[in-house]
Scaffold this motif. Structure first.
Motif, short mmCIF file in Angstrom:
data_model
loop_
_atom_site.label_atom_id
_atom_site.label_comp_id
_atom_site.label_asym_id
_atom_site.label_seq_id
_atom_site.Cartn_x
_atom_site.Cartn_y
_atom_site.Cartn_z
N PHE A 20 0.80 -1.22 0.00
CA PHE A 20 0.00 0.00 0.00
C PHE A 20 0.83 1.28 0.00
N LEU A 21 2.16 1.14 -0.02
CA LEU A 21 3.03 2.30 0.17
C LEU A 21 2.89 3.36 -0.91
N ILE A 22 2.70 2.92 -2.15
CA ILE A 22 2.72 3.86 -3.27
C ILE A 22 1.56 4.86 -3.21
N SER A 23 0.40 4.43 -2.69
CA SER A 23 -0.78 5.29 -2.74
C SER A 23 -0.55 6.68 -2.13
N PRO A 24 -0.06 6.80 -0.90
CA PRO A 24 0.18 8.15 -0.37
C PRO A 24 1.36 8.85 -1.02
N LEU A 25 2.27 8.09 -1.64
CA LEU A 25 3.42 8.70 -2.31
C LEU A 25 3.13 9.07 -3.76
N LEU A 26 1.96 8.71 -4.26
CA LEU A 26 1.67 8.88 -5.68
C LEU A 26 1.84 10.32 -6.17
N PRO A 27 1.32 11.33 -5.46
CA PRO A 27 1.52 12.71 -5.95
C PRO A 27 3.00 13.08 -6.03
N THR A 28 3.79 12.66 -5.05
CA THR A 28 5.23 12.96 -5.04
C THR A 28 5.94 12.27 -6.19
N LEU A 29 5.65 10.98 -6.40
CA LEU A 29 6.31 10.24 -7.47
C LEU A 29 5.88 10.72 -8.85
N GLN A 30 4.63 11.14 -8.95
CA GLN A 30 4.15 11.67 -10.23
C GLN A 30 4.95 12.90 -10.64
N LYS A 31 5.20 13.78 -9.68
CA LYS A 31 6.01 14.97 -9.96
C LYS A 31 7.47 14.60 -10.22
N GLU A 32 7.97 13.64 -9.44
CA GLU A 32 9.37 13.24 -9.56
C GLU A 32 9.68 12.70 -10.95
N PHE A 33 8.77 11.89 -11.49
CA PHE A 33 9.01 11.24 -12.77
C PHE A 33 8.32 11.94 -13.94
N GLY A 34 7.53 12.97 -13.65
CA GLY A 34 6.89 13.75 -14.71
C GLY A 34 5.91 12.97 -15.55
N VAL A 35 5.05 12.19 -14.91
CA VAL A 35 4.08 11.39 -15.64
C VAL A 35 2.68 11.95 -15.44
N SER A 36 1.80 11.67 -16.38
CA SER A 36 0.44 12.18 -16.30
C SER A 36 -0.37 11.36 -15.30
N THR A 37 -1.44 11.95 -14.84
CA THR A 37 -2.27 11.32 -13.81
C THR A 37 -2.89 10.02 -14.29
N ASP A 38 -3.26 9.95 -15.57
CA ASP A 38 -3.98 8.77 -16.05
C ASP A 38 -3.13 7.51 -16.11
N ILE A 39 -1.79 7.64 -16.09
CA ILE A 39 -0.94 6.45 -16.08
C ILE A 39 -0.15 6.30 -14.78
N ALA A 40 -0.23 7.29 -13.90
CA ALA A 40 0.54 7.23 -12.65
C ALA A 40 0.17 6.02 -11.81
N GLY A 41 -1.09 5.59 -11.90
CA GLY A 41 -1.56 4.46 -11.11
C GLY A 41 -0.85 3.16 -11.42
N TRP A 42 -0.14 3.10 -12.55
CA TRP A 42 0.57 1.86 -12.89
C TRP A 42 1.75 1.61 -11.97
#
Length: 394
Positions: A20-42
């Motif tokens: 479950f770790l990725i869920s709260p980190l998702l906004p941070t990792l999305q910015k870190e890797f520069g990915v769009s919201t629709d694929i960040a869930g992968w």
């Protein structure tokens, strides 16, 4: 014997925290890797995909191996792949490392459930099973928030920490757990497909696993983007998202503790029906609540209800036939992770294309209503076991 119970609790707590770790980190990792919201869930789905695919073969294969050896190998692979996540430099490398961590978890977790009856006296098997399950629930209440707080220093720190602890756990298993050699297989080794065919040909089993898929699809889709929604809706940083997650995980933990008492008090079917209907309403209404306090309270209730319902569902599935509970457990684990994989993908599309988190809530409610119908119409709660022929009987 208490040392084994504590060991199994810690292993499941560790695996649950990483799941479950990725869920709260998702906004941070999305910015870190520069990915769009629709694929960040992968980044969530890659882990559950690896676990879902390999859970189908890990359980049956490991039945013929020393479970201690398999558990040590799984924990070592889990340690390395999770630590590598902390060194990921792109979205795709993170997905690859998460996929490998999921594979390792697929080989590790089944050994816990299979080892408990082998090392514990009969009178303590049930209690130890419950303690191991509470490790998963506690991981949401404590492990995920702690990971979020560690990420304040740097997003990589939680992955390095979990990987390091997994390495310690591997050596602890090597020291504490006795060898658990495989029992004689009736009818020979057989093929993996032959072990699953009886469930595939049972209409009641098909209904049960489809309903179980829908249950986890609804809950998994909602959970995948709750951290992202809280960040967007309430401008919460990762540390505060972790605090909210702590209350949600606490809800699951509380629900799992009272599940047996509720079922005994009002019965399985009434508990299941009332819980699923209440969940559907909360999923639809939750995204429209005005403040973080009311949102936290509503989702605490949601996760508490899920904590009550998941053991009921697992009991119903494993009661389909007592002689193949190991195969059923492996298939249930794969079904859960496949649902969470699909949920992470669907959540990203719904969040971007169809009105944000409110559309996710509606989707989750629909999944739960369909799951309720499948469980009841398919006769999954019937006490009579399905007729399943083992390979030995063929």
């Amino acid at each position: 014997m208490r040392k084994f119970a504590v060991l199994f609790f810690c292993i499941m707590f560790l695996i649950g925290t990483d799941t479950f770790l990725i869920s709260p980190l998702l906004p941070t990792l999305q910015k870190e890797f520069g990915v769009s919201t629709d694929i960040a869930g992968w980044m969530i789905g890659a882990y559950t995909l690896g676990s879902a695919i390999f859970a189908l073969i890990a359980g049956p294969l490991s039945d013929g191996w020393n479970r201690k050896t398999v558990m040590i190998g799984g924990l070592l692979g889990f340690a390395v792949s999770t630590m590598l996540c902390g060194f990921a430099d792109s979205f795709w490398t993170m997905c690859v490392f998460r996929f490998l961590a999921g594979i390792s978890a697929a080989f590790t977790a089944p050994q816990v459930w299979a080892s408990i009856p082998a090392v514990m006296p009969p009178a303590r098997i049930g209690k130890t099973m419950g303690l191991a399950f509470s490790g998963l629930a506690a991981s949401q209440a404590l492990g995920v928030p702690i990971g979020s707080w560690l990420a304040v220093a740097r997003w990589s720190v939680p992955f390095w920490t979990i990987g390091g602890i997994a390495l310690v756990m591997a050596f602890t298993v090597m020291y504490l757990l006795p060898d658990i050699k495989p029992a004689a297989q009736p009818g020979g080794k057989g093929s993996i497909l032959r072990r699953y065919l009886p469930l595939i040909t049972s209409g009641r089993a098909r209904s049960g696993f489809l309903a179980y898929l829908l249950l986890h699809l609804g809950s998994g889709t909602s959970f995948a983007f709750i951290g992202k929604w809280i960040a967007d809706q309430f401008a919460y940083p990762v540390s505060q998202i972790g605090t909210v997650m702590m209350f949600l995980g606490l809800g699951t933990f509380v629900g799992s503790l009272i599940s047996a008492a509720i079922t005994q008090k009002i019965g399985r079917i009434p508990a299941w029906m009332s819980g699923m209907l209440l969940l559907s309403g909360l999923y639809i209404g939750g995204p429209h609540l005005p403040g973080i306090t009311s949102v936290t309270a509503a989702y605490f209730i949601i996760f508490a209800i899920l904590g009550v319902l998941f053991p009921i569902a697992m009991e119903a599935l494993t009661s389909l036939n007592a002689s193949i509970r190991g195969t059923i457990s492996s298939l249930a684990n794969s079904t859960m992770n496949m649902a969470n994989t699909l949920g992470a993908w669907i959540a990203g599309i719904l969040y971007v294309q169809l009105g944000g988190y409110a559309s996710i809530g509606i989707f989750s409610a629909i999944c739960l209503i369909l799951s309720l119908v499948m469980f009841l119409a398919g006769g999954v709660f019937a006490k009579k076991p399905v007729e399943v022929k083992t390979p030995a009987a063929r």
